[in-house]
Write a protein that holds these residues in place. Structure first.
Motif, mmCIF file in Angstrom:
data_model
loop_
_atom_site.group_PDB
_atom_site.id
_atom_site.type_symbol
_atom_site.label_atom_id
_atom_site.label_comp_id
_atom_site.label_asym_id
_atom_site.label_seq_id
_atom_site.Cartn_x
_atom_site.Cartn_y
_atom_site.Cartn_z
ATOM 1 N N ASN A 122 0.823 -1.210 0.000
ATOM 2 C CA ASN A 122 0.000 0.000 0.000
ATOM 3 C C ASN A 122 0.857 1.259 0.000
ATOM 4 O O ASN A 122 0.513 2.250 -0.657
ATOM 5 C CB ASN A 122 -0.961 -0.001 1.187
ATOM 6 C CG ASN A 122 -2.080 -1.003 1.008
ATOM 7 O OD1 ASN A 122 -2.379 -1.445 -0.098
ATOM 8 N ND2 ASN A 122 -2.704 -1.375 2.111
ATOM 9 N N ARG A 123 1.963 1.244 0.700
ATOM 10 C CA ARG A 123 2.868 2.396 0.717
ATOM 11 C C ARG A 123 3.496 2.610 -0.662
ATOM 12 O O ARG A 123 3.595 3.742 -1.134
ATOM 13 C CB ARG A 123 3.961 2.199 1.781
ATOM 14 C CG ARG A 123 4.923 3.342 1.868
ATOM 15 C CD ARG A 123 4.255 4.616 2.357
ATOM 16 N NE ARG A 123 5.244 5.688 2.333
ATOM 17 C CZ ARG A 123 5.003 6.912 1.946
ATOM 18 N NH1 ARG A 123 3.805 7.268 1.605
ATOM 19 N NH2 ARG A 123 5.961 7.806 1.932
ATOM 20 N N LEU A 124 3.872 1.537 -1.329
ATOM 21 C CA LEU A 124 4.432 1.656 -2.680
ATOM 22 C C LEU A 124 3.390 2.187 -3.659
ATOM 23 O O LEU A 124 3.707 2.996 -4.538
ATOM 24 C CB LEU A 124 4.995 0.312 -3.142
ATOM 25 C CG LEU A 124 6.281 -0.145 -2.431
ATOM 26 C CD1 LEU A 124 6.636 -1.565 -2.833
ATOM 27 C CD2 LEU A 124 7.425 0.806 -2.718
ATOM 28 N N TYR A 130 9.046 19.311 -6.940
ATOM 29 C CA TYR A 130 8.143 18.401 -6.227
ATOM 30 C C TYR A 130 8.086 17.040 -6.937
ATOM 31 O O TYR A 130 8.140 15.992 -6.303
ATOM 32 C CB TYR A 130 6.745 19.023 -6.140
ATOM 33 C CG TYR A 130 5.719 18.133 -5.499
ATOM 34 C CD1 TYR A 130 5.722 17.906 -4.125
ATOM 35 C CD2 TYR A 130 4.744 17.515 -6.264
ATOM 36 C CE1 TYR A 130 4.779 17.079 -3.532
ATOM 37 C CE2 TYR A 130 3.797 16.688 -5.682
ATOM 38 C CZ TYR A 130 3.819 16.486 -4.314
ATOM 39 O OH TYR A 130 2.896 15.664 -3.737
ATOM 40 N N TYR A 131 7.993 17.065 -8.269
ATOM 41 C CA TYR A 131 7.962 15.822 -9.051
ATOM 42 C C TYR A 131 9.248 15.028 -8.835
ATOM 43 O O TYR A 131 9.209 13.820 -8.576
ATOM 44 C CB TYR A 131 7.773 16.134 -10.541
ATOM 45 C CG TYR A 131 7.960 14.934 -11.434
ATOM 46 C CD1 TYR A 131 6.932 14.012 -11.604
ATOM 47 C CD2 TYR A 131 9.157 14.711 -12.102
ATOM 48 C CE1 TYR A 131 7.102 12.897 -12.412
ATOM 49 C CE2 TYR A 131 9.331 13.602 -12.912
ATOM 50 C CZ TYR A 131 8.303 12.697 -13.058
ATOM 51 O OH TYR A 131 8.479 11.600 -13.860
ATOM 52 N N ASN A 132 10.381 15.694 -8.939
ATOM 53 C CA ASN A 132 11.657 14.996 -8.781
ATOM 54 C C ASN A 132 11.810 14.399 -7.391
ATOM 55 O O ASN A 132 12.387 13.328 -7.233
ATOM 56 C CB ASN A 132 12.826 15.919 -9.127
ATOM 57 C CG ASN A 132 13.001 16.088 -10.628
ATOM 58 O OD1 ASN A 132 12.486 15.307 -11.425
ATOM 59 N ND2 ASN A 132 13.722 17.117 -11.022
ATOM 60 N N ASN A 172 10.140 7.344 -4.753
ATOM 61 C CA ASN A 172 9.715 6.115 -5.429
ATOM 62 C C ASN A 172 10.914 5.223 -5.745
ATOM 63 O O ASN A 172 10.918 4.027 -5.428
ATOM 64 C CB ASN A 172 8.962 6.459 -6.717
ATOM 65 C CG ASN A 172 8.547 5.232 -7.503
ATOM 66 O OD1 ASN A 172 7.632 4.517 -7.125
ATOM 67 N ND2 ASN A 172 9.236 4.982 -8.612
ATOM 68 N N ASN A 173 11.917 5.801 -6.372
ATOM 69 C CA ASN A 173 13.068 5.015 -6.809
ATOM 70 C C ASN A 173 13.858 4.427 -5.639
ATOM 71 O O ASN A 173 14.355 3.302 -5.714
ATOM 72 C CB ASN A 173 13.968 5.854 -7.713
ATOM 73 C CG ASN A 173 13.301 6.184 -9.041
ATOM 74 O OD1 ASN A 173 12.249 5.630 -9.391
ATOM 75 N ND2 ASN A 173 13.877 7.097 -9.781
ATOM 76 N N VAL A 174 13.957 5.173 -4.550
ATOM 77 C CA VAL A 174 14.666 4.669 -3.369
ATOM 78 C C VAL A 174 13.864 3.535 -2.732
ATOM 79 O O VAL A 174 14.420 2.480 -2.403
ATOM 80 C CB VAL A 174 14.938 5.804 -2.355
ATOM 81 C CG1 VAL A 174 15.375 5.251 -1.010
ATOM 82 C CG2 VAL A 174 15.994 6.758 -2.905
ATOM 83 N N ARG A 175 12.574 3.752 -2.562
ATOM 84 C CA ARG A 175 11.756 2.746 -1.868
ATOM 85 C C ARG A 175 11.715 1.411 -2.619
ATOM 86 O O ARG A 175 11.756 0.356 -1.999
ATOM 87 C CB ARG A 175 10.321 3.252 -1.670
ATOM 88 C CG ARG A 175 10.154 4.314 -0.608
ATOM 89 C CD ARG A 175 10.523 3.837 0.793
ATOM 90 N NE ARG A 175 9.708 2.766 1.294
ATOM 91 C CZ ARG A 175 8.712 2.877 2.154
ATOM 92 N NH1 ARG A 175 8.399 4.061 2.625
ATOM 93 N NH2 ARG A 175 8.050 1.814 2.558
ATOM 94 N N LYS A 225 8.088 0.056 -11.065
ATOM 95 C CA LYS A 225 9.221 0.479 -11.891
ATOM 96 C C LYS A 225 9.776 1.821 -11.422
ATOM 97 O O LYS A 225 9.045 2.661 -10.923
ATOM 98 C CB LYS A 225 8.779 0.641 -13.348
ATOM 99 C CG LYS A 225 8.207 -0.616 -13.969
ATOM 100 C CD LYS A 225 9.279 -1.624 -14.226
ATOM 101 C CE LYS A 225 8.681 -2.863 -14.885
ATOM 102 N NZ LYS A 225 9.464 -4.023 -14.700
ATOM 103 N N PRO A 226 11.083 2.021 -11.634
ATOM 104 C CA PRO A 226 11.651 3.343 -11.344
ATOM 105 C C PRO A 226 11.132 4.346 -12.368
ATOM 106 O O PRO A 226 10.746 3.975 -13.487
ATOM 107 C CB PRO A 226 13.158 3.132 -11.487
ATOM 108 C CG PRO A 226 13.309 1.915 -12.322
ATOM 109 C CD PRO A 226 12.078 1.084 -12.110
ATOM 110 N N ARG A 227 11.120 5.598 -11.987
ATOM 111 C CA ARG A 227 10.678 6.670 -12.879
ATOM 112 C C ARG A 227 11.863 7.579 -13.180
ATOM 113 O O ARG A 227 12.826 7.646 -12.418
ATOM 114 C CB ARG A 227 9.556 7.474 -12.219
ATOM 115 C CG ARG A 227 8.319 6.658 -11.859
ATOM 116 C CD ARG A 227 7.473 6.232 -13.060
ATOM 117 N NE ARG A 227 6.806 7.316 -13.686
ATOM 118 C CZ ARG A 227 5.568 7.718 -13.421
ATOM 119 N NH1 ARG A 227 4.852 7.079 -12.519
ATOM 120 N NH2 ARG A 227 5.037 8.732 -14.057
ATOM 121 N N ASP A 228 11.783 8.300 -14.274
ATOM 122 C CA ASP A 228 12.844 9.222 -14.679
ATOM 123 C C ASP A 228 12.641 10.588 -14.040
ATOM 124 O O ASP A 228 11.506 11.074 -13.932
ATOM 125 C CB ASP A 228 12.856 9.401 -16.200
ATOM 126 C CG ASP A 228 13.259 8.134 -16.927
ATOM 127 O OD1 ASP A 228 14.050 7.354 -16.363
ATOM 128 O OD2 ASP A 228 12.785 7.922 -18.063
#
Length: 190
Positions: free
Chosen positions: A24-26, A141-143, A149-152, A168-171
């Motif tokens: 749920n956190r992800l 804010y987006y970054n 997201n990418n760390v988690r 998936k990781p995001r750019d």
């Protein structure tokens, strides 16, 4: 023997509950990234809608500066294409082209005092400058949402859930160093 079964069931229940909490956190983080992108998208769309008004206003005064206007129009189209495709990498490059085009346009305006004094032009310039500043704020804010997201999705034990459910990781939305220095369009009106 019954106590061992209860302890085992309690352990399984705790593990499942913890897995659900991680999942749920992800999901929450994934949607925060999407929301942050939507906020940028709204601002890009607003700026996209304002640029033709600016170009038309400039055309009334700048009959022979068509190349500068064409550069802004072409860059606007590149930004729109990248934005609609959700291509963050292409958007960064297109944003750089657009900012350079706007910088050139506003620099050329200095040679047209009547245009620079036009109330309509001043309003559009202020509106676009405001949108530029808002885009910069929303990009930050987006970054940050992307970084979280990418760390988690790489941290243990989240990585197990992330891999299992294909998170998936995001750019990151990045602009060139030259573009970062040219964020404040208002500086061109010294």
């Amino acid at each position: 023997m019954d106590i061992i079964i209860y302890i085992a069931l309690a352990g399984i229940a705790i593990a499942v509950g913890y897995g659900i909490m991680l999942y749920n956190r992800l999901v929450d983080i994934k949607h925060a990234v999407s929301q942050a992108w939507s906020n940028i998208d709204v601002l890009l769309k607003q700026r996209h809608d304002e640029l033709p008004k600016l170009v038309e206003t400039c055309k009334q005064y700048m009959g022979f500066e068509q190349e500068t206007l064409k550069q802004v129009i072409a860059a606007r189209s590149q930004v729109a294409t990248a934005r609609e495709a959700g291509n963050v990498g292409a958007l960064g490059s297109a944003e750089n082209s657009l900012r350079i085009g706007l910088g050139n346009l506003f620099a050329v305006v200095e040679d047209y005092p009547e245009l620079k004094a036009s109330e309509k032009f001043q309003h559009l310039q202020a509106r676009i400058t405001g949108l530029e500043n808002s885009i910069a704020d929303r990009r930050e804010y987006y970054n940050e949402a992307v970084r979280i997201n990418n760390v988690r999705i790489e941290q243990f034990p989240d990585v197990i859930i992330a891999n299992w459910f294909k998170f998936k990781p995001r750019d990151l939305l990045e602009f060139s160093d030259a573009d970062k220095q040219d964020v404040n369009i208002g500086q061109l009106f010294g």
